[in-house]
Scaffold this motif. Structure first.
Motif, PDB file in Angstrom:
ATOM      1  N   HIS A 245     -31.373  -1.793  -6.204  1.00  0.00           N
ATOM      2  CA  HIS A 245     -32.508  -1.740  -5.289  1.00  0.00           C
ATOM      3  C   HIS A 245     -32.775  -3.178  -4.856  1.00  0.00           C
ATOM      4  O   HIS A 245     -33.481  -3.910  -5.527  1.00  0.00           O
TER       5      HIS A 245
ATOM      6  N   SER B 130     -39.312  10.172  -2.942  1.00  0.00           N
ATOM      7  CA  SER B 130     -38.586   9.355  -3.914  1.00  0.00           C
ATOM      8  C   SER B 130     -37.175   9.907  -4.066  1.00  0.00           C
ATOM      9  O   SER B 130     -36.204   9.186  -3.914  1.00  0.00           O
TER      10      SER B 130
ATOM     11  N   ASN C 129     -24.674  13.111  -4.967  1.00  0.00           N
ATOM     12  CA  ASN C 129     -25.932  12.470  -4.598  1.00  0.00           C
ATOM     13  C   ASN C 129     -25.669  11.426  -3.507  1.00  0.00           C
ATOM     14  O   ASN C 129     -24.553  10.936  -3.364  1.00  0.00           O
TER      15      ASN C 129
ATOM     16  N   TYR D 264     -35.418  11.324  -6.726  1.00  0.00           N
ATOM     17  CA  TYR D 264     -34.576  11.011  -7.867  1.00  0.00           C
ATOM     18  C   TYR D 264     -34.310  12.280  -8.675  1.00  0.00           C
ATOM     19  O   TYR D 264     -35.183  13.118  -8.829  1.00  0.00           O
TER      20      TYR D 264
ATOM     21  N   VAL E  20     -38.947  14.715  -7.093  1.00  0.00           N
ATOM     22  CA  VAL E  20     -38.223  14.086  -8.202  1.00  0.00           C
ATOM     23  C   VAL E  20     -38.033  15.141  -9.280  1.00  0.00           C
ATOM     24  O   VAL E  20     -38.938  15.947  -9.527  1.00  0.00           O
TER      25      VAL E  20
ATOM     26  N   VAL F 229     -31.058  10.365  -5.032  1.00  0.00           N
ATOM     27  CA  VAL F 229     -30.557   9.422  -6.025  1.00  0.00           C
ATOM     28  C   VAL F 229     -30.390  10.188  -7.332  1.00  0.00           C
ATOM     29  O   VAL F 229     -31.307  10.890  -7.747  1.00  0.00           O
TER      30      VAL F 229
ATOM     31  N   ASN G 163     -28.921  15.204  -5.385  1.00  0.00           N
ATOM     32  CA  ASN G 163     -30.218  14.574  -5.198  1.00  0.00           C
ATOM     33  C   ASN G 163     -30.054  13.393  -4.246  1.00  0.00           C
ATOM     34  O   ASN G 163     -28.944  12.959  -3.965  1.00  0.00           O
TER      35      ASN G 163
ATOM     36  N   GLY H 142     -35.778   9.723 -12.964  1.00  0.00           N
ATOM     37  CA  GLY H 142     -36.291   8.373 -12.743  1.00  0.00           C
ATOM     38  C   GLY H 142     -36.891   7.845 -14.045  1.00  0.00           C
ATOM     39  O   GLY H 142     -37.584   8.575 -14.747  1.00  0.00           O
TER      40      GLY H 142
ATOM     41  N   VAL I 285     -29.666   8.986 -10.715  1.00  0.00           N
ATOM     42  CA  VAL I 285     -30.463   8.334 -11.757  1.00  0.00           C
ATOM     43  C   VAL I 285     -31.092   7.088 -11.161  1.00  0.00           C
ATOM     44  O   VAL I 285     -30.415   6.280 -10.533  1.00  0.00           O
ATOM     45  N   TYR I 286     -32.398   6.912 -11.363  1.00  0.00           N
ATOM     46  CA  TYR I 286     -33.086   5.715 -10.885  1.00  0.00           C
ATOM     47  C   TYR I 286     -33.650   4.966 -12.085  1.00  0.00           C
ATOM     48  O   TYR I 286     -34.385   5.543 -12.892  1.00  0.00           O
TER      49      TYR I 286
ATOM     50  N   ARG J   8     -34.853  15.770  -3.337  1.00  0.00           N
ATOM     51  CA  ARG J   8     -34.641  14.758  -2.309  1.00  0.00           C
ATOM     52  C   ARG J   8     -35.868  14.509  -1.463  1.00  0.00           C
ATOM     53  O   ARG J   8     -35.797  14.321  -0.277  1.00  0.00           O
TER      54      ARG J   8
ATOM     55  N   TYR K  75     -39.394  12.497 -14.042  1.00  0.00           N
ATOM     56  CA  TYR K  75     -39.817  11.106 -13.921  1.00  0.00           C
ATOM     57  C   TYR K  75     -40.486  10.707 -15.229  1.00  0.00           C
ATOM     58  O   TYR K  75     -41.515  11.262 -15.607  1.00  0.00           O
TER      59      TYR K  75
END
Lengths: 295, 467
Positions: free
Chosen positions: B327, B248, B297, B250, B224, B272, B270, B253, B274-275, B245, B227
């Motif tokens: 999600h 998680s 992403n 992100y 990540v 994701v 990435n 995050g 933005v998480y 990648r 985070y």
């Protein structure tokens, strides 16, 4: 090797010595290659593949200024889709036309009258077509690689090389299946029809069917994975993705399951699946072609 | 401290050292030699440690400057913490520090500070479980250090830089490789600028740490990038988050964070971009996302279904496999995707801008049937990047009754991507290698045709020739 003794005998009267096993294969491969690159399908597929590959490479990186260097993954995903559509079609139809075409025109008899075995004829044809398809892929990937070098500064050279390599394996597998279809068909139109249906089955029907079954029957991840890798196209896709990301996590729970349980064996398993799809149909085609009484 | 006294000090120490290592400079010296130098120094003195390898663990109990720029190497020999600072106003500069303990129980670090106002700068740390560890050490400056952690499996690594209850610190220009996190616990009013973190778990990790500015950091190939957890009033500006990648995966995050500003960052390639996990969590707070480049992403923006109260304006969402997703089930419609009539650029926007004001004339409402299927059946993610996925999307376009509800609504999407450039230079590397590869592929084709495609002495079998 099952030699056609009658053809062999009659041929030795014309030429002093029959060519060696390799020599015979090479001779037919060369002839097939020449015929292939002179034909319209080769030019058409090469042109289409090149234009589409360059288009994907260029468009997926457009409008983003200096950020292009990170876009290789996205470009690769686009190329992956393109390869999975075009390359099987190209290889299946090329293979399907190989024997059935000669049979329909009556030239197969002349071919088999040469001092070579049927195995040599078939292997030669496969090799020649394989070389032609590889040429075609090299042109397409070469030119779109040039675009990537210009637009992205060439991040992902290794991944791109592997993409080309796996594409060649996929093409060989599809060509073998095409040749098998051709050996079994009396007429070109029939062979082409079966090849097109096979293409549809590999590209769309099997994936959509597996999606539906996984929802309807609530298949477990290991069952979905096991069924998916039977399809050489899925094996190809997973091999490319595992090579780029070192894991199949991007493919969700099923991919994560495969990465966790198989670990380092996974890439080899996927490559073996592609090689099996090359060797088994070709072997079967050779068997059927050698045994066949009529031409 | 006055220059003459420094000179005298050095000459005395140099004599001691020379007698210890026989003058070669390569024989290990016990670190107690340096401890003696510190004992002999006055408060606030600068000690230029002569070149040499000093073995053992050093504890600093006096405000001094420990300068290793002459070539001092501190080697912990794989035991304990290498340098521990117990006094305020200590500076450690230009040292090479290596080989901490490997066992996590004592949390061994290359440098541990348990006092205020420390300055740790331009050190090179190698083979460390924890790199620089600040515990209740406010107002410290950690600047321009290079930290490489022990080559352990990710679960056994320590943090490259860790702050614990240390307010008002500055962490800038550090390079961390292969660590767990650069992590900030209960520490407020920080400046985190221009750090590079690669191949670690979380590039920057905030736990209950509020009121901080994070600018122009480069976070690559971590699990990540940044985070933030339970941390409020944080500003992220001009950071680049690339290729994060891992499990998680992100770029950024956010978990239960209020009043976050994320502006002018690049989130590229990435898993994701933005998480958002329940951020913002308080009723009256917002999260502002402005002028970020979110490109390439797998998922641009991923949020838990209860996420609400965020504002997105002037961002560019370019060529993400899925631009935005929830999600699980649900939609992102309780967030604003435009502010004052300025929305975001979406590269899959199929609308038009007839009046040429730069704003698309119809709203952006992504409705991906495959995306909706993925939300219900995560296993189907196996089929992304395949023609079958395209076939499903095509079917949904052809048969509108199959189309799901849109995941979000941007009422005024931008017609062209805004120019967003972070201050961090791009990685334009290897263009020549790709060009060579392209040329090689083309020459394979040419060579094949040249070798096989023309008559070359060997007659072809005398058979019918296809047209």
């Amino acid at each position: 090797m099952i030699a056609n003794s009658a053809a062999h005998f009659s041929a030795t009267r014309q030429t002093p010595a029959a060519p060696t096993l390799i020599g015979g294969v090479a001779r037919f491969a060369r002839r097939e290659f020449r015929d292939a690159i002179a034909s319209k399908w080769f030019a058409l597929y090469t042109f289409a593949f090149t234009v589409l590959a360059v288009g994907v490479s260029y468009l997926s990186l457009s409008g983003i200024g200096s950020h292009g260097f990170a876009g290789f993954g996205r470009t690769a995903a686009g190329l992956l889709n393109l390869v999975m559509l075009v390359v099987p079609l190209m290889a299946l139809t090329a293979g399907a036309g190989s024997v059935a075409g000669e049979r329909e025109r009556g030239t197969l008899l002349y071919l088999l009258a040469q001092p070579v075995s049927r195995t040599q004829v078939l292997l030669g044809k496969h090799l020649g077509l394989a070389a032609a398809i590889i040429c075609s892929l090299c042109v397409g990937f070469g030119i779109s690689g040039g675009v990537l070098a210009w637009r992205t500064g060439g991040v992902g050279v290794g991944a791109y090389t592997m993409l080309v390599g796996f594409t060649v394996l996929l093409a060989l597998a599809m060509l073998s299946i095409g040749v098998l279809i051709s050996v079994c068909s009396r007429r070109t139109a029939v062979a082409m029809g079966i090849a097109l249906f096979t293409w549809l089955a590999f590209v769309f029907i099997s994936d959509l069917g597996l999606m539906a079954s996984s929802i309807l029957f609530k298949l477990r991840v290991q069952e979905i994975f096991g069924l998916a890798i039977i399809n050489p196209l899925q094996s190809f896709k997973m091999a490319v993705i595992v090579n780029m990301n070192a894991s199949l996590d991007v493919l969700g729970p099923v991919g994560a399951y495969a990465s966790r349980t198989l670990g380092g064996a996974l890439p080899w398993m996927l490559v073996s699946s592609l090689i099996a799809w090359t060797a088994l149909p070709l072997g079967l085609a050779v068997l059927l072609f050698s045994r066949r009484g009529s031409v | 401290m006055s220059p003459p006294r420094l000179t005298i000090l050095i000459s005395i120490l140099a004599t001691v050292v020379r007698s210890a290592d026989g003058g070669t400079g390569n024989t290990p010296i016990p670190v107690s030699v340096v401890a003696e130098m510190i004992d002999n120094a006055e408060q606030g003195d600068a000690i230029l440690v002569p070149a040499g390898i000093y073995e053992g663990n050093l504890i600093i109990r006096k405000p001094i400057v420990l300068d290793g720029s002459a070539g001092a190497i501190f080697d912990g020999l794989g035991e304990g913490t290498v340098i521990e600072v117990l006094a305020e106003q200590v500076t450690i500069r230009g040292c090479v520090i290596r080989a901490t303990d490997e066992d996590v129980t004592g949390e061994p670090a290359a440098i541990r500070v348990i006092a205020a106002d420390a300055t740790i700068e331009s050190n090179t740390i190698d083979d460390a479980l924890f790199g620089i560890d600040l515990r209740e050490a406010p107002n410290a400056v950690i600047r321009n250090n290079t930290i490489a952690c022990k080559n352990l499996e990710p679960g056994r690594r320590g943090d490259g830089i860790r702050l614990w209850w240390s307010h008002g610190c500055t962490v800038e220009g550090n390079t961390v490789r292969g660590s767990r996190d650069m992590v900030f616990w209960y520490s407020e009013d920080l400046r985190i600028d221009r750090n590079t973190v690669t191949d670690s778990r979380y590039g920057l990790h905030f736990m209950y740490s509020h009121d901080t500015v994070i600018e122009e950091n480069d976070l690559r190939s971590n699990s990540v990038g940044i985070y933030l957890m339970y941390s409020n009033r944080i500003t992220l500006r001009g950071n680049r988050l690339t290729n994060n990648r891992g499990a998680s995966g992100y770029g950024v995050g956010l978990k239960d964070c209020d009043d976050i500003i994320i502006a002018g960052n690049e989130l590229l390639a990435n898993r994701v971009g933005v998480y958002l996990d329940n951020s913002p969590s308080s009723v009256d707070s917002t999260g502002l996302f402005e002028s970020n480049m979110v490109a390439f992403n797998e998922v641009g923006l991923l949020a838990t279904p209860n996420t609400h109260g965020n504002v997105f304006t002037g961002n560019a969402f370019v060529e993400n496999e899925e631009p935005a997703a929830t999600h699980g089930r649900g939609r992102l419609v309780s967030n604003d995707f435009a502010r004052d009539g300025v929305g975001n650029y979406w590269s899959d926007y199929a609308g038009f801008d007839l009046d040429g004001d730069g704003i698309g004339d119809v709203a952006y409402e992504p409705r991906s049937l495959f995306g909706a299927m993925l939300a219900n059946e995560p296993n189907l993610r196996l089929f992304v990047h395949s023609p079958a996925q395209q076939a499903i999307e095509f079917t949904a376009r052809a048969l509108p009754e199959l189309r799901p509800e849109s995941t979000l609504i941007d009422p005024s999407p931008l017609a062209s991507p805004p120019r967003i450039n972070s201050a961090i230079a791009g990685g334009g590397i290897g263009g020549a290698r790709m060009a060579v590869l392209a040329a090689t592929l083309l020459s394979i084709a040419v060579a094949c045709i040249a070798a096989l495609g023309f008559e070359r002495g060997l007659p072809a079998p005398q058979t019918g020739v296809r047209s």
